[in-house]
Motif scaffolding. Structure first.
Motif, PDB file in Angstrom:
ATOM      1  N   GLY A   9      -5.421 -49.407 -45.318  1.00 17.35           N
ATOM      2  CA  GLY A   9      -4.683 -48.298 -44.731  1.00 17.35           C
ATOM      3  C   GLY A   9      -4.781 -47.054 -45.587  1.00 17.35           C
ATOM      4  N   ALA A  10      -4.680 -47.233 -46.892  1.00 12.21           N
ATOM      5  CA  ALA A  10      -4.792 -46.099 -47.818  1.00 12.21           C
ATOM      6  C   ALA A  10      -6.199 -45.522 -47.786  1.00 12.21           C
ATOM      7  N   GLU A  11      -7.201 -46.400 -47.717  1.00 15.56           N
ATOM      8  CA  GLU A  11      -8.588 -45.934 -47.640  1.00 15.56           C
ATOM      9  C   GLU A  11      -8.820 -45.149 -46.352  1.00 15.56           C
ATOM     10  N   LYS A  12      -8.240 -45.621 -45.266  1.00 12.13           N
ATOM     11  CA  LYS A  12      -8.382 -44.915 -43.991  1.00 12.13           C
ATOM     12  C   LYS A  12      -7.785 -43.517 -44.094  1.00 12.13           C
ATOM     13  N   GLN A  13      -6.641 -43.405 -44.768  1.00 11.09           N
ATOM     14  CA  GLN A  13      -6.007 -42.097 -44.902  1.00 11.09           C
ATOM     15  C   GLN A  13      -6.841 -41.157 -45.768  1.00 11.09           C
ATOM     16  N   LEU A  14      -7.525 -41.701 -46.769  1.00 11.87           N
ATOM     17  CA  LEU A  14      -8.383 -40.864 -47.604  1.00 11.87           C
ATOM     18  C   LEU A  14      -9.516 -40.252 -46.779  1.00 11.87           C
ATOM     19  N   ASN A  15      -9.962 -40.983 -45.781  1.00 12.93           N
ATOM     20  CA  ASN A  15     -11.048 -40.507 -44.923  1.00 12.93           C
ATOM     21  C   ASN A  15     -10.548 -39.732 -43.712  1.00 12.93           C
ATOM     22  N   ASN A  16      -9.241 -39.594 -43.585  1.00 10.98           N
ATOM     23  CA  ASN A  16      -8.654 -38.897 -42.455  1.00 10.98           C
ATOM     24  C   ASN A  16      -8.449 -37.427 -42.828  1.00 10.98           C
ATOM     25  N   PRO A  17      -9.217 -36.509 -42.228  1.00 14.63           N
ATOM     26  CA  PRO A  17      -9.080 -35.093 -42.593  1.00 14.63           C
ATOM     27  C   PRO A  17      -7.736 -34.488 -42.195  1.00 14.63           C
ATOM     28  N   LEU A  18      -6.976 -35.167 -41.344  1.00 16.81           N
ATOM     29  CA  LEU A  18      -5.677 -34.658 -40.915  1.00 16.81           C
ATOM     30  C   LEU A  18      -4.522 -35.217 -41.754  1.00 16.81           C
ATOM     31  N   HIS A  19      -4.821 -36.123 -42.669  1.00 18.03           N
ATOM     32  CA  HIS A  19      -3.771 -36.726 -43.482  1.00 18.03           C
ATOM     33  C   HIS A  19      -3.070 -35.647 -44.312  1.00 18.03           C
ATOM     34  N   GLY A  20      -1.763 -35.549 -44.135  1.00 20.46           N
ATOM     35  CA  GLY A  20      -0.970 -34.592 -44.897  1.00 20.46           C
ATOM     36  C   GLY A  20      -0.968 -33.183 -44.330  1.00 20.46           C
ATOM     37  N   VAL A  21      -1.639 -32.982 -43.205  1.00 20.37           N
ATOM     38  CA  VAL A  21      -1.694 -31.651 -42.584  1.00 20.37           C
ATOM     39  C   VAL A  21      -0.723 -31.636 -41.410  1.00 20.37           C
ATOM     40  N   ARG A  22       0.221 -30.692 -41.447  1.00 23.86           N
ATOM     41  CA  ARG A  22       1.210 -30.597 -40.369  1.00 23.86           C
ATOM     42  C   ARG A  22       0.608 -29.871 -39.170  1.00 23.86           C
ATOM     43  N   LEU A  23       1.093 -30.211 -38.000  1.00 21.07           N
ATOM     44  CA  LEU A  23       0.622 -29.561 -36.778  1.00 21.07           C
ATOM     45  C   LEU A  23       0.869 -28.055 -36.838  1.00 21.07           C
ATOM     46  N   ALA A  24       1.987 -27.645 -37.400  1.00 22.39           N
ATOM     47  CA  ALA A  24       2.289 -26.215 -37.534  1.00 22.39           C
ATOM     48  C   ALA A  24       1.240 -25.523 -38.404  1.00 22.39           C
ATOM     49  N   ASP A  25       0.787 -26.190 -39.460  1.00 25.02           N
ATOM     50  CA  ASP A  25      -0.241 -25.619 -40.329  1.00 25.02           C
ATOM     51  C   ASP A  25      -1.579 -25.516 -39.601  1.00 25.02           C
ATOM     52  N   ILE A  26      -1.877 -26.498 -38.775  1.00 25.32           N
ATOM     53  CA  ILE A  26      -3.109 -26.465 -37.974  1.00 25.32           C
ATOM     54  C   ILE A  26      -3.078 -25.257 -37.047  1.00 25.32           C
ATOM     55  N   LEU A  27      -1.953 -25.068 -36.358  1.00 30.82           N
ATOM     56  CA  LEU A  27      -1.829 -23.923 -35.446  1.00 30.82           C
ATOM     57  C   LEU A  27      -1.934 -22.595 -36.190  1.00 30.82           C
ATOM     58  N   ASP A  28      -1.246 -22.489 -37.314  1.00 32.57           N
ATOM     59  CA  ASP A  28      -1.312 -21.254 -38.106  1.00 32.57           C
ATOM     60  C   ASP A  28      -2.757 -20.934 -38.483  1.00 32.57           C
ATOM     61  N   TYR A  29      -3.470 -21.935 -38.951  1.00 32.61           N
ATOM     62  CA  TYR A  29      -4.867 -21.752 -39.353  1.00 32.61           C
ATOM     63  C   TYR A  29      -5.712 -21.279 -38.165  1.00 32.61           C
ATOM     64  N   LEU A  30      -5.579 -21.976 -37.034  1.00 38.49           N
ATOM     65  CA  LEU A  30      -6.402 -21.646 -35.869  1.00 38.49           C
ATOM     66  C   LEU A  30      -6.080 -20.256 -35.320  1.00 38.49           C
ATOM     67  N   VAL A  31      -4.812 -19.886 -35.322  1.00 40.54           N
ATOM     68  CA  VAL A  31      -4.425 -18.560 -34.829  1.00 40.54           C
ATOM     69  C   VAL A  31      -4.981 -17.476 -35.755  1.00 40.54           C
ATOM     70  N   LYS A  32      -4.885 -17.694 -37.060  1.00 42.70           N
ATOM     71  CA  LYS A  32      -5.408 -16.705 -38.009  1.00 42.70           C
ATOM     72  C   LYS A  32      -6.926 -16.595 -37.920  1.00 42.70           C
ATOM     73  N   LYS A  33      -7.581 -17.719 -37.751  1.00 46.10           N
ATOM     74  CA  LYS A  33      -9.048 -17.740 -37.728  1.00 46.10           C
ATOM     75  C   LYS A  33      -9.616 -17.256 -36.395  1.00 46.10           C
ATOM     76  N   HIS A  34      -9.004 -17.677 -35.283  1.00 51.63           N
ATOM     77  CA  HIS A  34      -9.583 -17.426 -33.963  1.00 51.63           C
ATOM     78  C   HIS A  34      -8.749 -16.515 -33.066  1.00 51.63           C
ATOM     79  N   GLY A  35      -7.447 -16.495 -33.255  1.00 54.98           N
ATOM     80  CA  GLY A  35      -6.566 -15.694 -32.415  1.00 54.98           C
ATOM     81  C   GLY A  35      -6.131 -16.428 -31.156  1.00 54.98           C
ATOM     82  N   TRP A  36      -4.998 -15.982 -30.605  1.00 51.97           N
ATOM     83  CA  TRP A  36      -4.442 -16.615 -29.394  1.00 51.97           C
ATOM     84  C   TRP A  36      -5.370 -16.486 -28.203  1.00 51.97           C
TER      85      TRP A  36
END
Length: 85
Positions: A9-36
């Motif tokens: 399970g820990a190994e899977k999380q190490l390979n998971n690019p979303l591990h520890g990334v909040r959905l709010a942070d994903i949205l913030d990044y995408l809005v800043k990079k690409h716009g609404w």
């Protein structure tokens, strides 16, 4: 045997690019990079096209698994492209 399962399970999380990334942070990044506007064109989700906000998008994406998956996959691709550049 349980330790092996935890390790896997820990190994899977190490390979998971979303591990520890909040959905709010994903949205913030995408809005800043690409716009609404771009996000609305790409996904055509009402929360992206009509009076878009992070809060309305979070509500929608938390309730709608298939939409969240699309946004998360797009985020991963964006991060990978950025790392290659």
């Amino acid at each position: 045997m349980e330790k092996d399962n935890n390790l896997n399970g820990a190994e899977k999380q190490l390979n998971n690019p979303l591990h520890g990334v909040r959905l709010a942070d994903i949205l913030d990044y995408l809005v800043k990079k690409h716009g609404w506007e771009y996000l609305g064109d790409r996904f055509n989700f009402r929360c992206f096209t009509h009076d878009p906000s992070v809060n309305s998008s979070l509500k929608f994406l938390r309730k709608t698994d298939w939409a969240r998956k699309k946004v998360e996959d797009f985020y991963i691709k964006s991060i990978e492209r950025e790392r290659r550049a």
